[in-house]
Design an enzyme around this catalytic site. Structure first.
Site, mmCIF file in Angstrom:
data_model
loop_
_atom_site.group_PDB
_atom_site.id
_atom_site.type_symbol
_atom_site.label_atom_id
_atom_site.label_comp_id
_atom_site.label_asym_id
_atom_site.label_seq_id
_atom_site.Cartn_x
_atom_site.Cartn_y
_atom_site.Cartn_z
ATOM 1 N N ASP A 198 0.657 -1.075 -0.234
ATOM 2 C CA ASP A 198 -0.111 -0.365 0.132
ATOM 3 C C ASP A 198 1.003 1.380 0.216
ATOM 4 O O ASP A 198 1.933 1.421 0.194
ATOM 5 C CB ASP A 198 -1.085 -0.277 1.400
ATOM 6 C CG ASP A 198 -2.094 -0.911 1.284
ATOM 7 O OD1 ASP A 198 -2.133 -1.554 0.439
ATOM 8 O OD2 ASP A 198 -3.124 -1.139 2.319
ATOM 9 N N HIS A 223 3.599 -2.348 2.851
ATOM 10 C CA HIS A 223 3.630 -0.823 2.882
ATOM 11 C C HIS A 223 5.260 -1.055 1.848
ATOM 12 O O HIS A 223 6.371 -0.582 2.255
ATOM 13 C CB HIS A 223 3.329 -0.254 3.358
ATOM 14 C CG HIS A 223 1.887 -0.114 4.338
ATOM 15 N ND1 HIS A 223 1.987 -1.359 5.054
ATOM 16 C CD2 HIS A 223 1.219 1.012 3.978
ATOM 17 C CE1 HIS A 223 1.038 -1.042 5.538
ATOM 18 N NE2 HIS A 223 0.425 0.214 5.255
#
Length: 211
Positions: free
Chosen positions: A34, A179
């Protein structure tokens, strides 16, 4: 992600859609990243994934795609799935319906310009969903996709903690949340080789979400 993400983690952990069909027939996991693209960390993570022959799903922020379009193009060119993570990472539940649609549609446009494909999935920031978010996503042809394994790598708990939190909780069909953007992701990048090599040694294979 911050404190809001901590509050939402338990809900998000049970809110993923049914595992894709491939998971039913074997030990398949879905690696997701992400908050990118990041000019510092996304290329580093892409290099690691390439070294291990693993494809992943990247949920990208529209304003980051607009700032670093060539990196999004590289993600797609290397065979990864590029999907929608909103334009500016707000809590979509706090926006009007039209603003939610704008966040999604604007991100679609910049991703499509670099990949030639319109995202089919939305991961709402923080995993924050309500009926408005779901209906606006559906109207734009999006499935809402969250996760089932969250090592909270965004909080930088240490490379060993990220590794153990993933490896101790993964199951066939798991959707792993990591991430590649939104801050210092050096611990995530450092944890990735051990995660990939260990899961491969356990007989897992990797697939992308959302086509």
């Amino acid at each position: 992600m911050g404190a809001l993400a901590v509050a939402l983690t338990a809900a998000a952990a049970v809110a993923i859609p049914a595992a894709p069909a491939e998971a039913a027939s074997g030990k398949v996991v879905y690696l997701t990243f992400d908050d990118g693209p990041s000019p510092t960390y996304t290329p580093r993570i892409l290099g690691i994934l390439s070294r291990y022959g693993v494809r992943a799903t990247f949920f990208e922020i529209g304003e980051n795609v607009a700032a670093h379009p060539a990196i999004t193009a590289q993600v797609a060119r290397q065979g990864h799935s590029v999907q929608n993570h909103s334009w500016s990472h707000p809590d979509l539940r706090r926006l009007s319906g039209s603003a939610v649609s704008s966040q999604i549609a604007g991100t679609d446009r910049v991703i499509r310009a670099q990949t030639g494909r319109t995202p089919t999935c939305l991961r709402p920031p923080y995993g924050a969903v309500n009926s408005t978010v779901r209906s606006r996503a559906a109207a734009l042809g999006k499935q809402v996709v969250l996760w089932s394994v969250d090592p909270t790598d965004w909080s930088r708990p240490g490379t060993a903690a990220i590794q153990s939190r993933v490896l101790n909780n993964v199951r066939p069909g798991s959707v792993i949340l990591l991430h590649d953007g939104g801050g210092d992701r050096s611990q995530t990048a450092a944890a990735l080789p051990t995660i990939l090599s260990t899961l491969k040694a356990r007989g897992y294979t990797f697939a992308t979400l959302c086509g």
